[in-house]
Design a protein around this motif. Structure first.
Motif, PDB file in Angstrom:
ATOM      1  N   ILE A 125       0.778  -0.837   0.220  1.00  0.00           N
ATOM      2  CA  ILE A 125      -0.443   0.099  -0.018  1.00  0.00           C
ATOM      3  C   ILE A 125       1.012   1.283   0.344  1.00  0.00           C
ATOM      4  N   LYS A 126       0.829   2.058  -1.162  1.00  0.00           N
ATOM      5  CA  LYS A 126       0.741   3.431  -1.357  1.00  0.00           C
ATOM      6  C   LYS A 126       0.237   4.466  -1.482  1.00  0.00           C
ATOM      7  N   LEU A 127       0.193   5.226   0.381  1.00  0.00           N
ATOM      8  CA  LEU A 127      -1.325   6.126   0.239  1.00  0.00           C
ATOM      9  C   LEU A 127      -0.893   7.366   1.058  1.00  0.00           C
ATOM     10  N   ASP A 128      -0.685   8.479   0.979  1.00  0.00           N
ATOM     11  CA  ASP A 128      -0.403   9.611   1.461  1.00  0.00           C
ATOM     12  C   ASP A 128       0.614   9.661   1.952  1.00  0.00           C
ATOM     13  N   GLY A 129       1.519   9.237   2.097  1.00  0.00           N
ATOM     14  CA  GLY A 129       3.190   9.049   2.235  1.00  0.00           C
ATOM     15  C   GLY A 129       3.594   7.864   3.130  1.00  0.00           C
ATOM     16  N   VAL A 130       2.514   7.023   3.191  1.00  0.00           N
ATOM     17  CA  VAL A 130       2.200   6.041   3.975  1.00  0.00           C
ATOM     18  C   VAL A 130       2.953   4.952   2.794  1.00  0.00           C
ATOM     19  N   HIS A 131       4.030   3.802   3.459  1.00  0.00           N
ATOM     20  CA  HIS A 131       4.283   2.733   2.181  1.00  0.00           C
ATOM     21  C   HIS A 131       4.732   1.140   2.946  1.00  0.00           C
ATOM     22  N   LEU A 132       3.209   0.957   2.740  1.00  0.00           N
ATOM     23  CA  LEU A 132       3.382  -0.457   3.625  1.00  0.00           C
ATOM     24  C   LEU A 132       3.791  -1.608   2.005  1.00  0.00           C
ATOM     25  N   ARG A 133       3.912  -2.644   3.342  1.00  0.00           N
ATOM     26  CA  ARG A 133       5.168  -3.739   2.127  1.00  0.00           C
ATOM     27  C   ARG A 133       4.664  -4.926   2.873  1.00  0.00           C
ATOM     28  N   PRO A 134       3.792  -5.874   2.341  1.00  0.00           N
ATOM     29  CA  PRO A 134       3.660  -7.173   3.068  1.00  0.00           C
ATOM     30  C   PRO A 134       3.962  -7.540   3.567  1.00  0.00           C
ATOM     31  N   GLY A 135       3.266  -8.572   5.297  1.00  0.00           N
ATOM     32  CA  GLY A 135       3.917  -8.999   6.260  1.00  0.00           C
ATOM     33  C   GLY A 135       3.784  -8.607   7.322  1.00  0.00           C
ATOM     34  N   TYR A 136       3.649  -8.874   8.564  1.00  0.00           N
ATOM     35  CA  TYR A 136       3.644  -9.509   9.815  1.00  0.00           C
ATOM     36  C   TYR A 136       4.184  -7.968  10.321  1.00  0.00           C
ATOM     37  N   GLN A 137       3.591  -7.055  10.865  1.00  0.00           N
ATOM     38  CA  GLN A 137       4.466  -5.829  11.374  1.00  0.00           C
ATOM     39  C   GLN A 137       4.027  -4.767  12.452  1.00  0.00           C
ATOM     40  N   LEU A 138       4.640  -4.164  13.160  1.00  0.00           N
ATOM     41  CA  LEU A 138       4.117  -3.357  13.813  1.00  0.00           C
ATOM     42  C   LEU A 138       3.421  -1.649  13.418  1.00  0.00           C
ATOM     43  N   LEU A 139       2.075  -1.806  12.690  1.00  0.00           N
ATOM     44  CA  LEU A 139       1.614  -0.183  12.340  1.00  0.00           C
ATOM     45  C   LEU A 139       1.348   0.695  13.402  1.00  0.00           C
ATOM     46  N   ASP A 140       2.501   2.156  13.373  1.00  0.00           N
ATOM     47  CA  ASP A 140       1.307   3.458  14.160  1.00  0.00           C
ATOM     48  C   ASP A 140      -0.109   4.205  13.807  1.00  0.00           C
ATOM     49  N   GLY A 141       0.033   4.993  13.835  1.00  0.00           N
ATOM     50  CA  GLY A 141      -1.681   4.775  14.084  1.00  0.00           C
ATOM     51  C   GLY A 141      -2.140   5.565  12.660  1.00  0.00           C
ATOM     52  N   GLU A 142      -0.977   6.337  12.080  1.00  0.00           N
ATOM     53  CA  GLU A 142      -0.796   6.591  10.487  1.00  0.00           C
ATOM     54  C   GLU A 142      -1.075   5.725   9.291  1.00  0.00           C
ATOM     55  N   GLN A 146      -3.976   4.437   7.112  1.00  0.00           N
ATOM     56  CA  GLN A 146      -3.711   4.581   5.400  1.00  0.00           C
ATOM     57  C   GLN A 146      -4.124   2.930   4.999  1.00  0.00           C
ATOM     58  N   TYR A 147      -3.684   2.345   5.760  1.00  0.00           N
ATOM     59  CA  TYR A 147      -4.679   1.222   5.550  1.00  0.00           C
ATOM     60  C   TYR A 147      -5.893   0.515   5.299  1.00  0.00           C
ATOM     61  N   CYS A 148      -6.332   1.061   6.546  1.00  0.00           N
ATOM     62  CA  CYS A 148      -7.966   0.679   6.575  1.00  0.00           C
ATOM     63  C   CYS A 148      -8.282   1.951   5.093  1.00  0.00           C
ATOM     64  N   ARG A 149      -8.291   2.781   5.020  1.00  0.00           N
ATOM     65  CA  ARG A 149      -8.331   3.610   4.095  1.00  0.00           C
ATOM     66  C   ARG A 149      -8.170   3.419   2.012  1.00  0.00           C
ATOM     67  N   ALA A 150      -7.343   2.387   2.117  1.00  0.00           N
ATOM     68  CA  ALA A 150      -6.360   2.604   1.138  1.00  0.00           C
ATOM     69  C   ALA A 150      -7.522   1.378  -0.205  1.00  0.00           C
ATOM     70  N   ARG A 151      -7.844   1.685  -1.351  1.00  0.00           N
ATOM     71  CA  ARG A 151      -8.670   1.390  -1.638  1.00  0.00           C
ATOM     72  C   ARG A 151      -8.063   1.569  -3.501  1.00  0.00           C
ATOM     73  N   LYS A 152      -7.764   2.036  -4.035  1.00  0.00           N
ATOM     74  CA  LYS A 152      -7.440   2.240  -5.675  1.00  0.00           C
ATOM     75  C   LYS A 152      -6.298   1.610  -5.439  1.00  0.00           C
ATOM     76  N   GLY A 153      -6.017   0.603  -6.787  1.00  0.00           N
ATOM     77  CA  GLY A 153      -4.746   0.569  -7.166  1.00  0.00           C
ATOM     78  C   GLY A 153      -4.233  -0.778  -6.119  1.00  0.00           C
ATOM     79  N   ILE A 154      -5.695  -1.789  -5.335  1.00  0.00           N
ATOM     80  CA  ILE A 154      -5.416  -2.099  -4.249  1.00  0.00           C
ATOM     81  C   ILE A 154      -6.482  -3.932  -4.463  1.00  0.00           C
ATOM     82  N   THR A 155      -6.189  -4.508  -5.109  1.00  0.00           N
ATOM     83  CA  THR A 155      -6.854  -6.026  -5.655  1.00  0.00           C
ATOM     84  C   THR A 155      -7.981  -5.087  -6.831  1.00  0.00           C
ATOM     85  N   SER A 156      -9.061  -5.472  -6.243  1.00  0.00           N
ATOM     86  CA  SER A 156      -9.862  -5.100  -7.970  1.00  0.00           C
ATOM     87  C   SER A 156     -10.578  -3.405  -7.768  1.00  0.00           C
ATOM     88  N   GLY A 157      -9.754  -2.634  -6.575  1.00  0.00           N
ATOM     89  CA  GLY A 157     -10.114  -0.855  -6.294  1.00  0.00           C
ATOM     90  C   GLY A 157     -11.300  -1.032  -5.399  1.00  0.00           C
TER      91      GLY A 157
END
Length: 172
Positions: A125-142, A146-157
């Motif tokens: 996921i790349k959204l609003d300056g956040v870049h997340l790669r797949p995998g188990y990780q500790l997410l901060d608030g931002e 962005q993970y919860c908001r992302a839609r476009k460019g992911i799976t069917s969008g």
């Protein structure tokens, strides 16, 4: 319904940055009805897609359901009550007992206050300056926002894919 309580969870697309513009039409882009069954000791969740057309409570209009909140004045008016009633009517009169409304900064703050959330990110996921790669990780608030908001460019969008991610994020 004495053994159950239904709580409407709402994610509101407001941030201070957006509030500094002329925009006043903030919407509830995440709408979930959570049913807590105290007898069975379980929680069920139903998401209502934000673009679902519905008869909006206290009006003569049929709009996208995420407009119900603003149609009654948003947080300063009776927006929460209007959306609760609209969701109840849309789902055949199921009672909506309580609500929790969270703006985007609120989600950031909640996640940061608990020290982040460990989560298995399933898509890049790349959204609003956040870049997340797949995998188990500790997410901060931002990152969580962005993970919860992302839609476009992911799976069917679609919003349905986003709803699936949001539910998994809350339940995992």
């Amino acid at each position: 319904m004495k053994e159950r309580v239904n709580i409407l969870l709402m994610g509101i697309d407001y941030t201070d940055e957006r509030g500094e513009t002329e925009r006043t039409d903030f919407r509830t882009d995440t709408i979930m009805l959570m049913c807590v069954d105290f007898v069975k000791g379980r929680v069920d969740m139903l998401s209502v897609p934000r673009d679902s057309y519905a008869d909006i409570a206290w009006t003569d209009h049929r709009w996208k359901i995420n407009g119900a909140y603003m149609s009654a004045g948003g947080r300063e008016g009776r927006g929460f009550e209007c959306l609760m009633e609209t969701v109840s009517m849309t789902l055949g009169g199921i009672p909506v007992d309580h609500y929790v409304g969270v703006e985007m900064q609120g989600l950031r703050d909640i996640v940061d206050a608990i020290g982040g959330v460990w989560y298995d990110v399933d898509y890049e996921i790349k959204l609003d300056g956040v870049h997340l790669r797949p995998g188990y990780q500790l997410l901060d608030g931002e990152q969580a926002l962005q993970y919860c908001r992302a839609r476009k460019g992911i799976t069917s969008g679609t919003d349905i894919d986003r709803i699936d991610r949001q539910q998994r994020f809350l339940l995992d």
